[in-house]
Motif scaffolding. Structure first.
Motif, PDB file in Angstrom:
ATOM      1  N   LEU A 177     -20.033  26.827 -23.898  1.00 23.29           N
ATOM      2  CA  LEU A 177     -19.572  27.981 -24.681  1.00 23.29           C
ATOM      3  C   LEU A 177     -19.352  27.583 -26.138  1.00 23.29           C
TER       4      LEU A 177
ATOM      5  N   ASP B 188     -25.576  35.925 -19.619  1.00 23.79           N
ATOM      6  CA  ASP B 188     -26.870  35.254 -19.792  1.00 23.79           C
ATOM      7  C   ASP B 188     -26.843  33.834 -19.234  1.00 23.79           C
ATOM      8  N   PHE B 189     -25.721  33.128 -19.476  1.00 22.37           N
ATOM      9  CA  PHE B 189     -25.638  31.721 -19.064  1.00 22.37           C
ATOM     10  C   PHE B 189     -25.717  31.571 -17.550  1.00 22.37           C
TER      11      PHE B 189
ATOM     12  N   TRP C 153     -22.403  36.018 -23.515  1.00 23.34           N
ATOM     13  CA  TRP C 153     -22.907  34.665 -23.274  1.00 23.34           C
ATOM     14  C   TRP C 153     -22.833  34.321 -21.792  1.00 23.34           C
TER      15      TRP C 153
ATOM     16  N   HIS D  54     -22.550  27.350 -27.913  1.00 22.84           N
ATOM     17  CA  HIS D  54     -23.057  28.694 -28.219  1.00 22.84           C
ATOM     18  C   HIS D  54     -22.391  29.268 -29.472  1.00 22.84           C
TER      19      HIS D  54
ATOM     20  N   ASP E  41     -18.177  38.667 -27.053  1.00 28.29           N
ATOM     21  CA  ASP E  41     -19.158  37.612 -27.304  1.00 28.29           C
ATOM     22  C   ASP E  41     -19.207  36.636 -26.131  1.00 28.29           C
TER      23      ASP E  41
END
Length: 443
Positions: A52, A231-232, A228, A55, A224
């Motif tokens: 994270l 998708d992760f 993430w 990212h 946010d």
């Protein structure tokens, strides 16, 4: 107006995190979330949080607290941006905090000795919990679940909150000191490899979503992180991380290892040696351990492509000065390395007027040589920066000392330097030292 500013502040937390350059996270240490094995920092939450931070383009600043009530209070105060733990998403918590989408799911299970050890008190279904003493972590979702279950059953379960984390309670059940506790099933399964005498078959909940928590109103940062996470969790990396900690045969070997620091307090087989030799330079032995890990991963036979060798990765010219070579025992290699650190420390004491950042200067000097550090200080001074300040001053000029406009400057005496290596070296050692302090005792 003041009220509006207070409301806006959490909403801007994503911007603040990026401007600050670090994500402040509080986690808990246990056999799955965050631990140290053979000197290496590991864990499901740790690996996820590192991904994270990558990212977000910031550094992960991790603090540890196994008291859940204190962790939530720290989040409310704004001391941290996120609680990176296995947090069950309950109605009571949703009223007070933002939660991410789930990072995993797990049922809650009863931890007890198996029925071959305690057949009389063995519990096989939830109704048998009535009237029993169940010890759980204070302020945990386990406490909430048992209270709800009491209402569902129409009879009292004696819930006893404890200021202990789940794995401490599991160990007390395994030893017979306590009869029952509750844990998330994935954590229970890992601990069963360490305590084969415990039983984890009796469930006390349906599968629950486990997520991270943020401050109420931190909507931009929450959004946010959620985008993430969604998708992760579709990536091979997430599947690898999950499999690594919950479905790998290696976990059992780690838990049983003498160098599983959470259980043993040990970092490496050289702990006693490093405790002894760290006194020469007046260091915390865990700091010296972090340096040795960075240099050699505790491998006394390690050799680098430039000829450095041993636990402390001594260069031949330094080794010659202290009368050691590649055949010298580990004790002599460490002794020489620490004496060299003391020598560098003395030189820096005479150089630095403000010694606040002396440790950073010392670590960088050990890695790349004092001459390059003095060059970086001269460049900082020439450009109106503080030559005694590491971050944002000397570290910048060291980092850029591989560029001709820097290493060809007239104030530079030692020429080209691949500055990224010592720059990262300092950061990695200090980060690892912080992790070691979380797990290993000073004495």
């Amino acid at each position: 107006m003041a009220e509006l500013q207070m409301q806006d502040k959490p909403v801007m937390e994503l911007k603040h995190v990026k401007l600050r350059g670090k994500l402040r996270v509080m986690t808990d240490y246990n056999s799955t979330n965050y631990f140290i094995y053979k000197g290496r920092t590991m864990g499901f939450q740790y690996d996820m949080l590192q991904a994270l931070a990558k990212h977000l383009g910031v550094k992960l600043e991790l603090t540890v607290n196994n008291d859940l009530r204190e962790s939530f209070e720290a989040l409310e105060r704004g001391d941290v941006d996120l609680l990176g733990m296995n947090l069950a998403v309950t109605n009571q918590r949703i009223d007070k905090f933002n939660f991410t989408v789930p990072h995993s799911q797990s049922r809650q299970v009863l931890i007890q000795l198996n029925d071959s050890i305690q057949p009389v008190s063995y519990i096989s279904n939830q109704s048998q919990l009535v009237g029993k003493d169940i010890h759980v972590s204070e302020a945990s979702s386990f406490e909430e679940r048992l209270k709800s279950l009491s209402k569902e059953l129409g009879a009292s379960i004696n819930v006893i909150p404890e200021k202990m984390e789940v794995e401490q309670l599991i160990s007390k059940v395994a030893s017979g000191e306590l009869k029952y506790t509750i844990a998330d099933e994935n954590v229970a399964m890992v601990n069963q490899t360490y305590y084969p005498e415990i039983d984890i078959k009796t469930t006390v909940s349906f599968p629950q979503n486990l997520a991270w928590a943020l401050r109420k109103g931190a909507n931009h940062l929450t959004q946010d992180v959620n985008m993430w996470l969604i998708d992760f969790q579709k990536t091979k990396e997430y599947k690898r991380i999950y499999r690594k900690y919950f479905h790998s045969s290696r976990i059992e070997a780690m838990l049983q290892s003498e160098y599983f620091t959470l259980k043993s307090g040990k970092i490496s087989e050289y702990d006693d040696l490093l405790k002894e030799k760290s006194q020469i330079v007046d260091w915390d032995w865990r700091l010296l351990s972090a340096l040795v890990y960075q240099e050699s991963h505790f491998d006394p036979k390690a050799r680098s492509w430039v000829g450095a060798f041993g636990l402390m990765q001594l260069m031949p010219e330094t080794a010659y000065r202290y009368d050691v070579d590649t055949l010298s025992p580990a004790r002599d290699n460490v002794d020489a390395g620490v004496k060299y650190l003391k020598y560098l420390s003395g030189r820096l004491d005479k150089t630095l007027d403000d010694k606040t950042d002396r440790l950073q200067f010392l670590l960088a000097s050990y890695n790349v040589g004092l001459g390059h550090i003095l060059d970086a200080r001269r460049l900082a001074l020439k450009n109106g920066k503080n030559p005694d300040q590491w971050k944002g001053s000397v570290d910048y000029y060291l980092l850029n000392k591989s560029k001709p406009e820097f290493f060809n400057d007239p104030v530079v005496k030692y020429g080209y330097c691949r500055g990224e290596e010592p720059y990262l070296y300092v950061s990695k050692i200090l980060d690892r030292y912080a992790h070691y302090k979380n797990m290993a005792l000073l004495e």
